[in-house]
Enzyme design. Structure first.
Site, PDB file in Angstrom:
ATOM      1  N   GLU A 268       7.527   2.304  -6.351  1.00  0.00           N
ATOM      2  CA  GLU A 268       7.686   1.946  -4.935  1.00  0.00           C
ATOM      3  C   GLU A 268       7.873   3.185  -4.071  1.00  0.00           C
ATOM      4  OE1 GLU A 268       7.282  -0.158  -2.833  1.00  0.00           O
ATOM      5  OE2 GLU A 268       8.223  -2.081  -3.178  1.00  0.00           O
ATOM      6  N   ASP A 269       7.505   3.064  -2.806  1.00  0.00           N
ATOM      7  CA  ASP A 269       7.823   4.126  -1.858  1.00  0.00           C
ATOM      8  C   ASP A 269       9.272   4.001  -1.387  1.00  0.00           C
ATOM      9  OD1 ASP A 269       7.156   1.745  -0.614  1.00  0.00           O
ATOM     10  OD2 ASP A 269       6.157   2.667   1.093  1.00  0.00           O
TER      11      ASP A 269
ATOM     12  N   LYS B 207       0.814  -1.193   0.000  1.00  0.00           N
ATOM     13  CA  LYS B 207       0.000   0.000   0.000  1.00  0.00           C
ATOM     14  C   LYS B 207       0.855   1.253   0.000  1.00  0.00           C
ATOM     15  CE  LYS B 207      -2.843  -2.452   3.331  1.00  0.00           C
ATOM     16  NZ  LYS B 207      -2.936  -2.616   4.782  1.00  0.00           N
ATOM     17  N   GLY B 208       2.148   1.081   0.254  1.00  0.00           N
ATOM     18  CA  GLY B 208       3.032   2.230   0.458  1.00  0.00           C
ATOM     19  C   GLY B 208       3.130   3.187  -0.719  1.00  0.00           C
TER      20      GLY B 208
ATOM     21  N   LYS C 252      17.243   3.140   0.249  1.00  0.00           N
ATOM     22  CA  LYS C 252      18.052   2.977   1.459  1.00  0.00           C
ATOM     23  C   LYS C 252      19.133   1.925   1.171  1.00  0.00           C
ATOM     24  CE  LYS C 252      15.996   2.641   5.769  1.00  0.00           C
ATOM     25  NZ  LYS C 252      15.438   1.820   6.891  1.00  0.00           N
TER      26      LYS C 252
ATOM     27  N   ASP D 277      14.560  -1.123   0.196  1.00  0.00           N
ATOM     28  CA  ASP D 277      15.423  -1.311   1.373  1.00  0.00           C
ATOM     29  C   ASP D 277      16.357  -2.495   1.092  1.00  0.00           C
ATOM     30  OD1 ASP D 277      16.486  -1.499   3.898  1.00  0.00           O
ATOM     31  OD2 ASP D 277      14.591  -1.602   4.956  1.00  0.00           O
TER      32      ASP D 277
ATOM     33  N   PHE E 173      14.276   4.424  11.143  1.00  0.00           N
ATOM     34  CA  PHE E 173      12.892   3.973  10.958  1.00  0.00           C
ATOM     35  C   PHE E 173      12.082   5.125  10.376  1.00  0.00           C
ATOM     36  CE2 PHE E 173       8.976   2.112  11.297  1.00  0.00           C
ATOM     37  CZ  PHE E 173       8.972   0.902  11.962  1.00  0.00           C
TER      38      PHE E 173
HETATM   39  C1  PRP Z   1       7.598  -2.103   2.062  1.00  0.00           C
HETATM   40  C2  PRP Z   1       7.851  -1.192   0.876  1.00  0.00           C
HETATM   41  C3  PRP Z   1       8.491  -2.104  -0.116  1.00  0.00           C
HETATM   42  C4  PRP Z   1       9.266  -3.076   0.737  1.00  0.00           C
HETATM   43  C5  PRP Z   1      10.692  -2.652   0.763  1.00  0.00           C
HETATM   44  O1  PRP Z   1       6.400  -2.759   1.846  1.00  0.00           O
HETATM   45  O2  PRP Z   1       6.678  -0.617   0.379  1.00  0.00           O
HETATM   46  O3  PRP Z   1       7.545  -2.810  -0.888  1.00  0.00           O
HETATM   47  O4  PRP Z   1       8.708  -2.996   2.069  1.00  0.00           O
HETATM   48  O5  PRP Z   1      11.443  -3.554   1.470  1.00  0.00           O
HETATM   49  P1  PRP Z   1      12.566  -4.490   0.857  1.00  0.00           P
HETATM   50  O6  PRP Z   1      13.343  -3.695  -0.146  1.00  0.00           O
HETATM   51  O7  PRP Z   1      13.408  -4.821   2.070  1.00  0.00           O
HETATM   52  O8  PRP Z   1      11.935  -5.700   0.259  1.00  0.00           O
HETATM   53  P2  PRP Z   1       5.589  -3.579   2.942  1.00  0.00           P
HETATM   54  O9  PRP Z   1       5.807  -5.045   2.688  1.00  0.00           O
HETATM   55  O10 PRP Z   1       5.916  -3.070   4.319  1.00  0.00           O
HETATM   56  O11 PRP Z   1       4.090  -3.264   2.551  1.00  0.00           O
HETATM   57  P3  PRP Z   1       3.306  -1.872   2.481  1.00  0.00           P
HETATM   58  O12 PRP Z   1       3.700  -1.193   1.201  1.00  0.00           O
HETATM   59  O13 PRP Z   1       1.865  -2.285   2.477  1.00  0.00           O
HETATM   60  O14 PRP Z   1       3.683  -1.051   3.710  1.00  0.00           O
END
Ligand code: PRP
Length: 185
Positions: free
Chosen positions: A100-101, A44-45, A132, A104, A153
């Site tokens: 993507e938001d 959802k990000g 990041k 990481d 965070f």
């Molecule tokens: C977050 C973000 C990315 C992912 C990044 O999503 O939106 O999709 O984590 O992390 P990574 O590079 O370590 O894989 P999340 O799974 O928290 O879902 P959300 O978008 O619903 O918050």
């Protein structure tokens, strides 16, 4: 009480996010003109960012969304991604751009890229508001990066802590006491 009070520090203001989105939108417009790309937001990000970014791409684009949940098994071969909500359109023969938001570890994007390629996408690019690199576990370099952030965070503008703070209009570092207090409850 307002949400911003829970931040230790604002990293990126709303105005800065709009400026970043304009710059990225123009880059995407230049590279994807005449290609009718499919922008795929990962829920959802991505929601506030994709909404802002698309307004600055002045050429034809289509929009779709996907929600995935990643499972990291410890080794690359056991990592997998479960599709919670799938696309409404086919990616076969399309130029797709994942929005993507944050990137990481890079694992989510890597797995989604592999999935879209195996479904027949012609090209699969990545545009992320935040990068990041200190968290990276796989080799992955997004084609379009809004800004690089340090370890910490971060919440706001789509990014959550336990599903909260997504509606904050800026991005900041959450106060430690917020997540240590709640974790201890
Ligand atoms: C977050 C973000 C990315 C992912 C990044 O999503 O939106 O999709 O984590 O992390 P990574 O590079 O370590 O894989 P999340 O799974 O928290 O879902 P959300 O978008 O619903 O918050």
């Amino acid at each position: 009480m307002n949400l911003q009070q829970d931040l230790e520090k604002v990293l990126i203001t709303h105005e800065e996010i709009v400026e970043i989105s304009k710059r990225m939108g123009k880059e995407i417009e230049r590279d994807y003109r005449e290609k009718n790309p499919l922008l795929i937001g990962l829920l959802k990000g991505c929601i506030p960012f994709i909404a802002e970014l698309m307004l600055h791409i002045d050429t034809h684009v289509e929009l779709d969304f996907m929600d995935v949940s990643s499972y990291y098994g410890g080794t690359k071969s056991t990592d997998s991604v479960r599709v919670l909500k799938d696309l409404g359109s086919s990616v076969k023969g399309r130029d797709v751009l994942i929005i993507e938001d944050i990137v990481d570890s890079g694992k989510t994007i890597q797995l989604v890229k592999e999935m879209l390629s195996s479904r027949g996408a012609t090209t699969v690019g990545v545009a992320t508001l935040l990068d990041k690199p200190s968290g990276r576990k796989v080799e992955l370099e997004p084609e379009y990066i809004g800004t690089v952030i340090p370890d910490g965070f971060v919440v706001g503008y789509g990014l959550d802590y336990e599903e909260n703070y997504r509606n904050l209009d800026c991005i900041g570092i959450l106060k430690k006491e917020i997540y240590t207090k709640r974790d201890g409850e």
